[in-house]
Design a protein around this motif. Structure first.
Motif, PDB file in Angstrom:
ATOM      1  N   ALA A   6      -3.708  -6.698   1.364  1.00  0.00           N
ATOM      2  CA  ALA A   6      -3.740  -6.110   0.019  1.00  0.00           C
ATOM      3  C   ALA A   6      -3.868  -4.598   0.109  1.00  0.00           C
ATOM      4  O   ALA A   6      -3.224  -3.863  -0.637  1.00  0.00           O
ATOM      5  N   GLN A   7      -4.665  -4.124   1.052  1.00  0.00           N
ATOM      6  CA  GLN A   7      -4.840  -2.672   1.178  1.00  0.00           C
ATOM      7  C   GLN A   7      -3.551  -2.011   1.660  1.00  0.00           C
ATOM      8  O   GLN A   7      -3.230  -0.894   1.258  1.00  0.00           O
ATOM      9  N   ARG A   8      -2.822  -2.707   2.521  1.00  0.00           N
ATOM     10  CA  ARG A   8      -1.540  -2.175   2.945  1.00  0.00           C
ATOM     11  C   ARG A   8      -0.586  -2.094   1.746  1.00  0.00           C
ATOM     12  O   ARG A   8       0.168  -1.140   1.581  1.00  0.00           O
ATOM     13  N   GLN A   9      -0.661  -3.106   0.897  1.00  0.00           N
ATOM     14  CA  GLN A   9       0.203  -3.121  -0.284  1.00  0.00           C
ATOM     15  C   GLN A   9      -0.203  -2.036  -1.280  1.00  0.00           C
ATOM     16  O   GLN A   9       0.654  -1.478  -1.981  1.00  0.00           O
ATOM     17  N   LEU A  10      -1.499  -1.718  -1.348  1.00  0.00           N
ATOM     18  CA  LEU A  10      -1.947  -0.623  -2.213  1.00  0.00           C
ATOM     19  C   LEU A  10      -1.320   0.688  -1.764  1.00  0.00           C
ATOM     20  O   LEU A  10      -0.856   1.480  -2.586  1.00  0.00           O
ATOM     21  N   LEU A  11      -1.313   0.910  -0.467  1.00  0.00           N
ATOM     22  CA  LEU A  11      -0.678   2.122   0.064  1.00  0.00           C
ATOM     23  C   LEU A  11       0.801   2.141  -0.302  1.00  0.00           C
ATOM     24  O   LEU A  11       1.345   3.157  -0.731  1.00  0.00           O
ATOM     25  N   LEU A  12       1.418   0.982  -0.142  1.00  0.00           N
ATOM     26  CA  LEU A  12       2.847   0.883  -0.466  1.00  0.00           C
ATOM     27  C   LEU A  12       3.110   1.237  -1.924  1.00  0.00           C
ATOM     28  O   LEU A  12       3.982   2.046  -2.243  1.00  0.00           O
ATOM     29  N   LEU A  13       2.325   0.643  -2.815  1.00  0.00           N
ATOM     30  CA  LEU A  13       2.560   0.863  -4.251  1.00  0.00           C
ATOM     31  C   LEU A  13       2.129   2.254  -4.691  1.00  0.00           C
ATOM     32  O   LEU A  13       2.718   2.848  -5.593  1.00  0.00           O
ATOM     33  N   GLY A  14       1.094   2.764  -4.031  1.00  0.00           N
ATOM     34  CA  GLY A  14       0.563   4.044  -4.480  1.00  0.00           C
ATOM     35  C   GLY A  14       1.335   5.237  -3.961  1.00  0.00           C
ATOM     36  O   GLY A  14       1.440   6.265  -4.643  1.00  0.00           O
ATOM     37  N   ARG A  15       1.919   5.113  -2.794  1.00  0.00           N
ATOM     38  CA  ARG A  15       2.439   6.311  -2.140  1.00  0.00           C
ATOM     39  C   ARG A  15       3.834   6.216  -1.554  1.00  0.00           C
ATOM     40  O   ARG A  15       4.380   7.229  -1.111  1.00  0.00           O
ATOM     41  N   LYS A  16       4.431   5.044  -1.497  1.00  0.00           N
ATOM     42  CA  LYS A  16       5.746   4.961  -0.860  1.00  0.00           C
ATOM     43  C   LYS A  16       6.877   5.043  -1.882  1.00  0.00           C
ATOM     44  O   LYS A  16       6.726   4.635  -3.025  1.00  0.00           O
ATOM     45  N   THR A  17       8.017   5.555  -1.436  1.00  0.00           N
ATOM     46  CA  THR A  17       9.208   5.615  -2.277  1.00  0.00           C
ATOM     47  C   THR A  17       9.859   4.233  -2.340  1.00  0.00           C
ATOM     48  O   THR A  17       9.488   3.316  -1.595  1.00  0.00           O
ATOM     49  N   ALA A  18      10.834   4.107  -3.223  1.00  0.00           N
ATOM     50  CA  ALA A  18      11.509   2.823  -3.396  1.00  0.00           C
ATOM     51  C   ALA A  18      12.108   2.340  -2.071  1.00  0.00           C
ATOM     52  O   ALA A  18      11.936   1.173  -1.695  1.00  0.00           O
ATOM     53  N   ALA A  19      12.791   3.221  -1.353  1.00  0.00           N
ATOM     54  CA  ALA A  19      13.425   2.823  -0.091  1.00  0.00           C
ATOM     55  C   ALA A  19      12.370   2.388   0.928  1.00  0.00           C
ATOM     56  O   ALA A  19      12.546   1.391   1.640  1.00  0.00           O
ATOM     57  N   GLU A  20      11.276   3.130   0.980  1.00  0.00           N
ATOM     58  CA  GLU A  20      10.202   2.784   1.916  1.00  0.00           C
ATOM     59  C   GLU A  20       9.572   1.435   1.572  1.00  0.00           C
ATOM     60  O   GLU A  20       9.240   0.641   2.455  1.00  0.00           O
ATOM     61  N   ARG A  21       9.419   1.187   0.282  1.00  0.00           N
ATOM     62  CA  ARG A  21       8.835  -0.098  -0.128  1.00  0.00           C
ATOM     63  C   ARG A  21       9.715  -1.252   0.304  1.00  0.00           C
ATOM     64  O   ARG A  21       9.242  -2.266   0.823  1.00  0.00           O
ATOM     65  N   LEU A  22      11.006  -1.094   0.110  1.00  0.00           N
ATOM     66  CA  LEU A  22      11.923  -2.164   0.446  1.00  0.00           C
ATOM     67  C   LEU A  22      11.942  -2.409   1.960  1.00  0.00           C
ATOM     68  O   LEU A  22      11.895  -3.565   2.405  1.00  0.00           O
ATOM     69  N   ALA A  23      11.987  -1.343   2.731  1.00  0.00           N
ATOM     70  CA  ALA A  23      11.986  -1.493   4.187  1.00  0.00           C
ATOM     71  C   ALA A  23      10.693  -2.163   4.648  1.00  0.00           C
ATOM     72  O   ALA A  23      10.715  -3.082   5.475  1.00  0.00           O
TER      73      ALA A  23
END
Lengths: 230, 230
Positions: free
Chosen positions: A141-158
């Motif tokens: 969940a904490q990894r996903q928080l980082l993803l949602l809080g700070r990653k761009t769309a392309a980064e999220r998908l990758a």
DNA sequence: CGCGTCCTTGAGAGTTGTCAACTCCAGTGG
DNA sequence: CCACTGGAGTTGACAACTCTCAAGGACGCG
């Protein structure tokens, strides 16, 4: 509220089920296994709703669920996808904290919470095993928080593709049972942005699509660079 | 790596500390309390880094920490703020999954993990108590996933204020020990957007600012509407 | 073959980010 | 006492990423 399509049958008549690793095949869990009931949930049917009293824990055998929350105006977020081998409802909570719906036809094993709690109290190894799973979920969940809080769309998908590849076992062939809308609601994006992301990864030769649900990871290294794995 | 400014002293000479509820004052925890060491961490100093081996669990007594993760290019996300009474490092994990830094000067109690794990194995009630805390953290994390995935900037800010009010105890006076940058990195926004959000809430008479760190909640109802509490 | 569902692609709009200047305040020292 | 300084916060103008709205394409199924 219980979705109508659920089918629950005692698991005893089908000992073959136990061939799959229900829990680790530890003696400590055998008592719990005797209380297991097999059930199926059809595609898009609801296993339980947020705030329902939590009477059972479940172990997913085949298929996939999504654990989601809704806002008043209909916006939806999918906290996680539950895949074969995952447990839900095993946390210590009297009500469910999210709605669980089947992404595709799904089979699971159902355990009464009373039996689970008794086992936790009696068997320290069971408590530790469940705590380890809970800790793992919290870490995810904490990894996903980082993803949602700070990653761009392309980064999220990758990142999503890498995580799914890990969870599915095959390092470069990912089967996505969920729709683009499910993925979007998991990654905090829209369906169009997800689709554009896939198209871009495809044009960069990082992935290849077999139909819209099978993704072949052709360039792992680039994918991991794009994911900004922290 | 250990931040230089940390000061650790045996807790025994200061029995007054035990007046604060360390855990619930249960007999089961007394063995663990004997192993407690008091320590302080100065503002912006690091308690531990992500991926450090987890040798201790901590209970925060006064002050505040942030649990954060970094991306390679410096983007930061704060998964959570740790406030008085909170535990960290009590999950079952051999390495820390995030970096813990002091938001302000902070005092905590330190417990060896070996003692914690022994206690979990021996005392079912301890295991249950820790599982309950872990479940609660997971539930909080899922609420935060919804916030980051689907809420607007204004909704995130309103939600944050409500959550902080709950955690601080006072229903309409929130003290924010962290900077706007910390808040931004927690809510997946920029410092400017956070600042604009506060200004807007202020002009709507929903909040009032005493300095930049004390927030008075003047219109709870509007705030909850704005937060889209799910 | 036609229909529905899901997916893809395009064009334009909007929320939030970026960059920059300015204010406020506490601490310091003349 | 007051000017200076540096950090934190606020505000404005513009840009950019993602969303919204719209149309078209692909696929499975009756």
């Amino acid at each position: 509220m219980i979705a109508v399509s659920q089918i629950a049958t005692p698991v005893k008549p089908s000992p073959a089920l136990f061939a799959a690793p229900l829990f680790k095949p530890q003696a400590e869990f055998s008592e719990l296994e005797r209380t297991a009931v097999r059930m199926t949930v059809g595609r898009d049917q609801t296993l339980f709703f947020e705030d329902d009293p939590a009477r059972y824990g479940y172990k997913l055998v085949t298929g996939a669920l999504r654990s989601c929350k809704l806002l008043a105006d209909g916006r939806r977020h999918i906290a996680d996808f539950i895949l074969p081998g995952d447990l839900i409802g095993f946390d210590i909570d009297d009500t469910h904290r999210f709605t669980a719906e089947a992404v595709i036809d799904t089979m699971l094993l159902r355990y009464p919470r009373a039996a689970i709690e008794r086992l936790i109290e009696q068997q320290a190894t069971v408590a530790l095993s469940l705590m380890r799973r809970l800790s793992g979920k919290l870490c995810d969940a904490q990894r996903q928080l980082l993803l949602l809080g700070r990653k761009t769309a392309a980064e999220r998908l990758a990142s999503f593709l890498i995580i799914m590849a890990e969870r599915c076992g095959d390092p470069d062939r990912v089967s996505l049972p969920m729709t683009r809308l499910d993925i979007a609601d998991h990654l905090g994006l829209t369906i169009e942005t997800v689709s554009r992301g896939f198209s871009q990864l495809k044009s960069q030769k990082v992935i290849e699509l077999k139909g819209s649900n099978i993704v072949l990871l052709r360039d792992r290294e680039s994918l991991e660079d794009l994911a900004q794995a922290a």
